[in-house]
Design an enzyme around this catalytic site. Structure first.
Site, PDB file in Angstrom:
ATOM      1  N   ASP A  66      -4.870 -24.309 -22.910  1.00 40.38           N
ATOM      2  CA  ASP A  66      -5.024 -22.891 -23.257  1.00 40.38           C
ATOM      3  C   ASP A  66      -5.639 -22.081 -22.112  1.00 40.38           C
ATOM      4  OD1 ASP A  66      -5.147 -20.487 -24.524  1.00 40.38           O
ATOM      5  OD2 ASP A  66      -6.687 -21.049 -25.973  1.00 40.38           O
ATOM      6  N   ASP A  88      -0.619 -16.622 -21.230  1.00 38.30           N
ATOM      7  CA  ASP A  88      -1.456 -17.386 -22.155  1.00 38.30           C
ATOM      8  C   ASP A  88      -0.729 -18.645 -22.623  1.00 38.30           C
ATOM      9  OD1 ASP A  88      -3.065 -18.390 -24.122  1.00 38.30           O
ATOM     10  OD2 ASP A  88      -3.121 -16.584 -25.352  1.00 38.30           O
TER      11      ASP A  88
END
Length: 362
Positions: A23, A223
Site C-alpha cells: 500500500d 495508490d
C-alpha cells in the site's frame, strides 16, 4: 474479481512469514495480532504474537502516527496506540511494537533492521467488501512511520521504492535504486503541496482514444493499496460517455444484470479475456500539466476486467461515491505490467512497461 497484491515479509526471531497488502497510499504497516484478538479476519497465517518490545507513547514515531493531532502521554511508560482508516471504510486498531525484519539485498546478503509496526487486534471491513486474504498491510507512504522511511533512516536503503504488478498476479517489490531501469522510464515531479502525505503527481487532463475530454486540472494520486482506479464524478461521467460513444454499433450491450462492477458490457458470446475486447475499446490517457510531454496511458487491459459471467466491466469507478471528492486515485488495475518507481530523494515518480514475471538485471 477483486485482486489484492501482497508481498511475503518475514518478521521476528526466528522469522515467520506474513502476507502483507502492498500500500503506497498509507504509511502504517500492521499485522493481525494476538494480544488477544478482539476481531481478527480470516488470514493465511496465525496472528503475530508480539514480544515485549512496545513503542512508547513519547517516541517521536508515535507523534508522527497521530499527526496532526497532538498526543497526550500521561507517562513515558504509556504504550503507543494507533487507529488507521482506509478509503474503502476498512480499519485497524491496535498498538505499536518493534521487531526484526530480515531483508535480502540483491547480492544475497541479509540486513536485519529492527522496525516499528502496528499490532492490530481489531480489524473492520465494509460489509460489501471481500476482505483481502492477507495478514495485514505494508505501508509504503511518505510519512515517518512508513517502512520505507524507517529503512532509509537506518541507512539500509535509499528512499526509493518500486513495484511491478503482473496482470496474472505475479510481480515484485523493491527498496532502493538497484532495479530502476537505466532507460525508458517516464518521470514526472511529485507534487507535495496538494495532497499531503500521498504520492501525488499534480494535475492532469483526460483523453480517451486520443480525443480531449475537456476535463482538466484533475489531481492524480498513485495508490497501490487500491484494487481499482477512481475518477472524480466529472471525469468519470465524461469517460463513460466517451467510451459509450466509441463502442456504438460494435455489438456490445450494457449488462445491467451483472453486478460485478457498476458498469459492464456483454457481447454476442462471453468474453474469455480482455484480449477479446482490446480492439473495441480505446486507450485512456492522462496528460500532466507540470510536464508537457508526460502521459500516463491505460490500454484496455489497464481499465477493464472480465467478470465471471464473461462480460467486460469498467475497472474505473466513481470516486465521489466513496468519499474521494475530487481526488483521482490510480490503483492496481492501471499499474499492470508497468514498473512504477517512487523516488523520494529526487521527488519524482516514474513508470515504464515491464515484464513483472522476472526481476530485471540490476
Amino acid at each position: 474479481m477483486c485482486r489484492y497484491y501482497h508481498v511475503t515479509v518475514n518478521i521476528g526471531n526466528p522469522p515467520k512469514p506474513y502476507w502483507l497488502d502492498i500500500d503506497t497510499g498509507s504509511d502504517l504497516t500492521w499485522l493481525q495480532c494476538d494480544v488477544p484478538c478482539v476481531k481478527c479476519l480470516p488470514a493465511p497465517h496465525r496472528p503475530y504474537k508480539p514480544s515485549k518490545d512496545l513503542v512508547a507513547c513519547t517516541d517521536p514515531l508515535c507523534a508522527s502516527i497521530h499527526w496532526p493531532e497532538t498526543l497526550d502521554c500521561k507517562s513515558s511508560k504509556d504504550q503507543c496506540d494507533y487507529e488507521v482508516q482506509y478509503a474503502d471504510h476498512g480499519s485497524s486498531l491496535g498498538l505499536m511494537v518493534r521487531d526484526w525484519f530480515p531483508l535480502q539485498y540483491i547480492n544475497g546478503s541479509v540486513a536485519k533492521p529492527h522496525l516499528a509496526f502496528g499490532c492490530g487486534y481489531n480489524q473492520e471491513v465494509h460489509s460489501s467488501m471481500d476482505p483481502p486474504y492477507t495478514d495485514g498491510v505494508l505501508g509504503l507512504g511518505l510519512g515517518k512511520s512508513s517502512i520505507l522511511s524507517q529503512l532509509n533512516e537506518l541507512g539500509i536503503t535509499r528512499n526509493i521504492v518500486g513495484h511491478c504488478l503482473g496482470a496474472q498476479g505475479d510481480g515484485f517489490l523493491f527498496f532502493g535504486n538497484e532495479l530502476v531501469p537505466s532507460s525508458g522510464v517516464i518521470w514526472t515531479p511529485m507534487s507535495t503541496t496538494e495532497i499531503d502525505k500521498h504520492y501525488s503527481l499534480g494535475t492532469a487532463e483526460l483523453y480517451v482514444g486520443g480525443k480531449a475530454s475537456g476535463i482538466k486540472d484533475l489531481p492524480i494520486v498513485f495508490d497501490s493499496g487500491s484494487t481499482y482506479t477512481y475518477f472524480s464524478a466529472k471525469a468519470y461521467k465524461a469517460l463513460v460517455s466517451m467510451l459509450m460513444n466509441d463502442i456504438k454499433g460494435k455489438q456490445l450491450k450494457t449488462a445491467n444484470d451483472d453486478k460485478s462492477l457498476p458498469l459492464c458490457w456483454k457481447g454476442s458470446k462471453p468474453f474469455k479475456s480482455v484480449q477479446d475486447v482490446k480492439n473495441i475499446f480505446k486507450p485512456i490517457m492522462l496528460s500532466f500539466a507540470k510536464s508537457k510531454y508526460v502521459r500516463f496511458q491505460m490500454d484496455p487491459e489497464a481499465y477493464l476486467i472480465i467478470s465471471e459471467r464473461g462480460n467486460a466491466c469498467l475497472g474505473i469507478l466513481n470516486g465521489s461515491e466513496v468519499g474521494l471528492e475530487n481526488i483521482n486515485l490510480i490503483g492496481d488495475i492501471s499499474f499492470h505490467d508497468k514498473i512504477i518507481i517512487y523516488d523520494n530523494e529526487k521527488q519524482q515518480i516514474g513508470w515504464a512497461p515491464a515484464n513483472c514475471k522476472k526481476l530485471p538485471k540490476s
